[in-house]
Motif scaffolding. Sequence first.
Motif, PDB file in Angstrom:
ATOM      1  N   LYS A 103      49.212  36.735  47.691  1.00  0.00           N
ATOM      2  CA  LYS A 103      49.988  37.669  46.846  1.00  0.00           C
ATOM      3  C   LYS A 103      49.335  37.899  45.487  1.00  0.00           C
ATOM      4  O   LYS A 103      50.011  37.999  44.465  1.00  0.00           O
ATOM      5  N   ILE A 104      47.992  37.969  45.510  1.00  0.00           N
ATOM      6  CA  ILE A 104      47.270  38.325  44.292  1.00  0.00           C
ATOM      7  C   ILE A 104      47.508  39.811  44.025  1.00  0.00           C
ATOM      8  O   ILE A 104      47.465  40.636  44.945  1.00  0.00           O
ATOM      9  N   GLU A 105      47.749  40.165  42.771  1.00  0.00           N
ATOM     10  CA  GLU A 105      48.029  41.556  42.423  1.00  0.00           C
ATOM     11  C   GLU A 105      46.915  42.478  42.924  1.00  0.00           C
ATOM     12  O   GLU A 105      45.728  42.166  42.805  1.00  0.00           O
ATOM     13  N   LYS A 106      47.311  43.646  43.481  1.00  0.00           N
ATOM     14  CA  LYS A 106      46.341  44.563  44.086  1.00  0.00           C
ATOM     15  C   LYS A 106      45.226  44.938  43.112  1.00  0.00           C
ATOM     16  O   LYS A 106      44.063  45.034  43.491  1.00  0.00           O
ATOM     17  N   GLY A 107      45.590  45.163  41.861  1.00  0.00           N
ATOM     18  CA  GLY A 107      44.586  45.563  40.879  1.00  0.00           C
ATOM     19  C   GLY A 107      43.577  44.480  40.545  1.00  0.00           C
ATOM     20  O   GLY A 107      42.510  44.768  40.004  1.00  0.00           O
ATOM     21  N   LYS A 108      43.904  43.229  40.871  1.00  0.00           N
ATOM     22  CA  LYS A 108      43.028  42.102  40.549  1.00  0.00           C
ATOM     23  C   LYS A 108      42.302  41.533  41.761  1.00  0.00           C
ATOM     24  O   LYS A 108      41.441  40.669  41.617  1.00  0.00           O
ATOM     25  N   ARG A 109      42.672  41.997  42.971  1.00  0.00           N
ATOM     26  CA  ARG A 109      42.136  41.379  44.196  1.00  0.00           C
ATOM     27  C   ARG A 109      40.619  41.490  44.297  1.00  0.00           C
ATOM     28  O   ARG A 109      39.932  40.503  44.576  1.00  0.00           O
ATOM     29  N   ALA A 110      40.092  42.687  44.118  1.00  0.00           N
ATOM     30  CA  ALA A 110      38.651  42.895  44.304  1.00  0.00           C
ATOM     31  C   ALA A 110      37.839  41.992  43.381  1.00  0.00           C
ATOM     32  O   ALA A 110      36.870  41.352  43.814  1.00  0.00           O
TER      33      ALA A 110
END
Length: 315
Positions: A103-110
């Motif tokens: 559940k890592i924030e989408k904006g921080k995943r990459a």
Amino acid sequence: MIEINHLVKRYGNHMAVDDLSLQVEPGKIYGFLGPNGAGKSTTMNIITGYLASTSGEVKINGKDVTVEPEEAKKCIGYLPELPPLYTDMTVKEYMDFAAELKKIEKGKRAEQVKQAMEMTGILDVSGRLIRNLSKGYKQRVGLAQAVLGEPEIIILDEPTVGLDPKQIIEIRELIKKLGENHTVILSSHILTEISAVCDHVFIISKGKLVASDSTENLLERMTGNQQIELLLNAEKNTAEEKMLAIAGVERCEVLEQKEENTVALLLFAKKDCDIREEIFHTCVAAQMPILEMKTAEKSLEDVFLELTAKGGIEK
């Protein structure tokens, strides 16, 4: 950071973990050391919430793993003995999948996926199928998913099992690097592994904690008397008599004879008493040439065998 109180795990009549209590503080690399079947993996599985305890309490940053499991697990990255890999995925696909599960924030995943892969040295194989990787690289992928999301605590269960010597060195260096920014708990039955990377050692035997200290302190506490090995060109009875007459020598044992016309002795002296100079003068006066003299120090292996045999350090 981790607090374990009176932890018990039974499988029928078998006691896997027996009233275990310990504390883990931040900023160190901890080693869980014990023979196979000692309860190391069971304890780790309970800490990570994969396994329920029979009784007792485990808290991660004050969060009870049974009462607030999701909050407690957010603090932990876990690498089981067999890494939980989906071998039909590429490394990048698997890491993206792990980021979603965490559940890592989408904006921080990459960025976080890239950071974890860089840290563990798998960026160059990111497009390859996991099933085609070597065991060493598969272990690195498992480590990458454990550190993904920057958890405060990294738990590694037998991280170098089955690896070749070069891979073992690489994984050990990686663990040391992780220890710079994380609290790391490492389980192993390999003594050299624990002494090579760990700041603090928990020795577990038959589900019980038998010792908890730094490697250096354990050796210091268990060494007891100073021990000196001697090889003399002398007659056995004379050599024994002269050595026992030295102040500070408490015991003298005759070892297996190494050479003809020599005697090998093991001297036990008081802990803080350096008797080497007195040995020299005594041997010169008695015309017993010293062919060899060296201190006999206990290794971590000696300490481990002694503690697991007798069930712990005497209070």
